[in-house]
Design an enzyme around this catalytic site. Sequence first.
Site, short mmCIF file in Angstrom:
data_model
loop_
_atom_site.label_atom_id
_atom_site.label_comp_id
_atom_site.label_asym_id
_atom_site.label_seq_id
_atom_site.Cartn_x
_atom_site.Cartn_y
_atom_site.Cartn_z
N ASP A 13 0.60 -1.12 0.10
CA ASP A 13 0.05 0.01 0.09
C ASP A 13 0.90 1.28 -0.03
O ASP A 13 2.05 1.37 0.65
CB ASP A 13 -0.98 -0.06 1.12
CG ASP A 13 -2.03 0.87 1.22
OD1 ASP A 13 -2.40 1.58 -0.01
OD2 ASP A 13 -2.90 1.17 2.11
N GLY A 14 0.29 2.16 -0.49
CA GLY A 14 0.97 3.68 -0.69
C GLY A 14 1.57 4.18 -1.84
O GLY A 14 2.19 5.22 -1.99
N GLY A 16 -0.16 5.53 -4.39
CA GLY A 16 -0.72 6.78 -4.45
C GLY A 16 -0.04 7.97 -3.63
O GLY A 16 0.09 9.02 -4.30
N ARG A 17 0.11 7.78 -2.44
CA ARG A 17 0.92 8.83 -1.48
C ARG A 17 2.40 9.03 -2.04
O ARG A 17 2.69 10.10 -2.11
CB ARG A 17 0.70 8.28 -0.20
CG ARG A 17 -0.84 8.69 0.20
CD ARG A 17 -1.01 8.02 1.61
NE ARG A 17 -1.46 6.56 1.44
CZ ARG A 17 -1.56 5.60 2.27
NH1 ARG A 17 -1.03 5.99 3.56
NH2 ARG A 17 -1.84 4.49 1.86
N ASN A 61 -11.07 -2.42 -5.44
CA ASN A 61 -10.18 -1.56 -6.23
C ASN A 61 -11.03 -1.16 -7.42
O ASN A 61 -10.63 -0.08 -8.09
CB ASN A 61 -8.87 -1.93 -6.42
CG ASN A 61 -7.95 -1.88 -5.04
OD1 ASN A 61 -7.15 -2.82 -4.98
ND2 ASN A 61 -8.32 -1.06 -4.32
N TRP A 62 -12.05 -1.59 -7.86
CA TRP A 62 -12.68 -1.64 -8.84
C TRP A 62 -13.48 -0.26 -8.77
O TRP A 62 -14.01 0.65 -9.77
CB TRP A 62 -13.92 -2.65 -9.40
CG TRP A 62 -13.27 -3.83 -9.82
CD1 TRP A 62 -13.32 -5.14 -9.01
CD2 TRP A 62 -12.42 -4.12 -11.01
NE1 TRP A 62 -12.67 -6.05 -9.63
CE2 TRP A 62 -12.16 -5.50 -10.94
CE3 TRP A 62 -12.31 -3.65 -12.14
CZ2 TRP A 62 -11.58 -6.05 -11.97
CZ3 TRP A 62 -11.99 -4.34 -13.18
CH2 TRP A 62 -11.39 -5.51 -13.35
N ARG A 64 -12.12 2.40 -7.97
CA ARG A 64 -11.52 3.83 -8.05
C ARG A 64 -11.74 4.34 -9.61
O ARG A 64 -12.62 3.36 -10.26
CB ARG A 64 -9.98 3.09 -8.06
CG ARG A 64 -9.55 2.81 -6.70
CD ARG A 64 -8.20 2.64 -6.61
NE ARG A 64 -7.78 2.21 -5.44
CZ ARG A 64 -6.47 2.20 -4.78
NH1 ARG A 64 -5.52 2.61 -5.79
NH2 ARG A 64 -6.05 1.69 -3.51
N ARG A 187 -5.11 -2.17 8.93
CA ARG A 187 -6.24 -2.79 8.38
C ARG A 187 -5.94 -3.89 7.55
O ARG A 187 -4.94 -3.80 6.96
CB ARG A 187 -7.38 -1.98 8.09
CG ARG A 187 -7.24 -1.10 6.79
CD ARG A 187 -8.36 -0.30 6.35
NE ARG A 187 -8.01 0.90 5.59
CZ ARG A 187 -7.64 2.01 5.74
NH1 ARG A 187 -7.93 2.46 6.87
NH2 ARG A 187 -7.42 2.74 4.75
N GLU A 200 1.37 -13.63 12.37
CA GLU A 200 1.94 -12.32 12.84
C GLU A 200 1.78 -11.06 11.79
O GLU A 200 2.02 -11.24 10.63
CB GLU A 200 3.36 -12.59 13.16
CG GLU A 200 3.51 -13.87 14.19
CD GLU A 200 2.76 -13.52 15.53
OE1 GLU A 200 2.82 -12.19 15.94
OE2 GLU A 200 2.28 -14.51 16.16
C1 IPE Z 1 -5.37 -2.65 -0.33
O1 IPE Z 1 -5.05 -1.33 -0.36
C2 IPE Z 1 -5.53 -3.33 -1.77
C3 IPE Z 1 -4.19 -3.58 -2.31
C4 IPE Z 1 -3.06 -3.06 -1.72
C5 IPE Z 1 -4.09 -4.20 -3.58
P1 IPE Z 1 -6.31 -0.24 -0.56
O2 IPE Z 1 -5.40 0.99 -0.64
O3 IPE Z 1 -7.27 -0.66 -1.64
O4 IPE Z 1 -7.03 -0.31 0.75
P2 IPE Z 1 -7.89 0.75 1.71
O5 IPE Z 1 -8.76 1.18 0.63
O6 IPE Z 1 -6.92 1.83 2.17
O7 IPE Z 1 -8.23 -0.11 2.73
C1 IPE Z 2 -1.54 0.27 -3.34
O1 IPE Z 2 -1.25 1.75 -3.43
C2 IPE Z 2 -1.80 -0.20 -4.70
C3 IPE Z 2 -3.18 -0.60 -5.08
C4 IPE Z 2 -4.26 -0.43 -4.20
C5 IPE Z 2 -3.51 -1.09 -6.32
P1 IPE Z 2 -2.63 2.82 -3.45
O2 IPE Z 2 -2.77 3.12 -4.77
O3 IPE Z 2 -3.66 2.14 -2.46
O4 IPE Z 2 -1.76 3.92 -2.66
P2 IPE Z 2 -2.26 4.97 -1.55
O5 IPE Z 2 -2.91 4.13 -0.62
O6 IPE Z 2 -3.51 5.76 -2.50
O7 IPE Z 2 -1.27 5.96 -1.12
MG MG Z 3 -4.10 2.45 -0.64
#
Ligand code: IPE
Ligand code: IPE
Ligand code: MG
Length: 235
Positions: A13-14, A16-17, A61-62, A64, A187, A200
């Site tokens: 995750d992360g 986007g940020r 994720n769909w 988005r 989460r 863990e």
């Molecule tokens: C979880 O991350 C899904 C993946 C890393 C593929 P998200 O960014 O979709 O989760 P939420 O929306 O913050 O819970």
């Molecule tokens: C995880 O990065 C990749 C996927 C969910 C596909 P994010 O796109 O969720 O990144 P943030 O949470 O927006 O930073």
């Molecule tokens: Mg995310």
Amino acid sequence: MTDVPEHIAIIMDGNGRWAKSRFLNKAAGHRAGAQALRRLAVEAEKIGVKILTVYAFSTENWRRPKDEVDTLMDLIHDYIQQYIDDSKKNDMRIRMIGDLSRLSAELRRKIDDLLEMTKDKKGMSVVIALNYGGRDDIVRAARKLAADVKGGRKTLNEVDEKLFASYLDTADMPDPDLLIRTSGEMRISNFLLWQTAYTEIYYCDKLWPDFTIKDLEKAIGQYQQRNRRYGGRNE
Ligand code: IPE
Ligand code: IPE
Ligand code: MG
């Protein structure tokens, strides 16, 4: 490294940020994330990880924006192609979990090629969770099991945890020993719900594209300090 967990799962995750902090678009973040995974998989195999399960795209994720979903699917396509190209050089086995039926026919064909090419590899398994949801996994398993009971291939009395688990996408894999989530989020986001009952969990603030083997080693170091009791006592 000794005592390396056999099965590590990662919520990557992360992206986007990471992109936002660099004034880049989301696509650049996801691209950097895919590169981070390529690098990490090679290093993880070297230190002795046997199974690396990564959350690439969730059933949620769909939701988005369409252009982001399209970008992600294109990147996944490229990533799979790269693995096909690399598979002659490396020994990794690629597996997929999730409901692949919702993906484009073209992407599914690519995936089938890759699965076929790596199925006899003896190295680390990289399990890619694509259109994966823990609840969806459980519901699909329940449907298949119900159909088998209805069709007389299984009896109600046979249904126990072991049998149920054999209907999940992860049927022949051990449960993850360690689950890592990057980007400071704490989460599960519908990842391996059934399979993480006694896993863990390790949270880390780094954004996924910045996550390196050093961070993985740190997570493993913490894991090694944990006392896994499975509800019992280790005295
Ligand atoms: C979880 O991350 C899904 C993946 C890393 C593929 P998200 O960014 O979709 O989760 P939420 O929306 O913050 O819970
Ligand atoms: C995880 O990065 C990749 C996927 C969910 C596909 P994010 O796109 O969720 O990144 P943030 O949470 O927006 O930073
Ligand atoms: Mg995310």
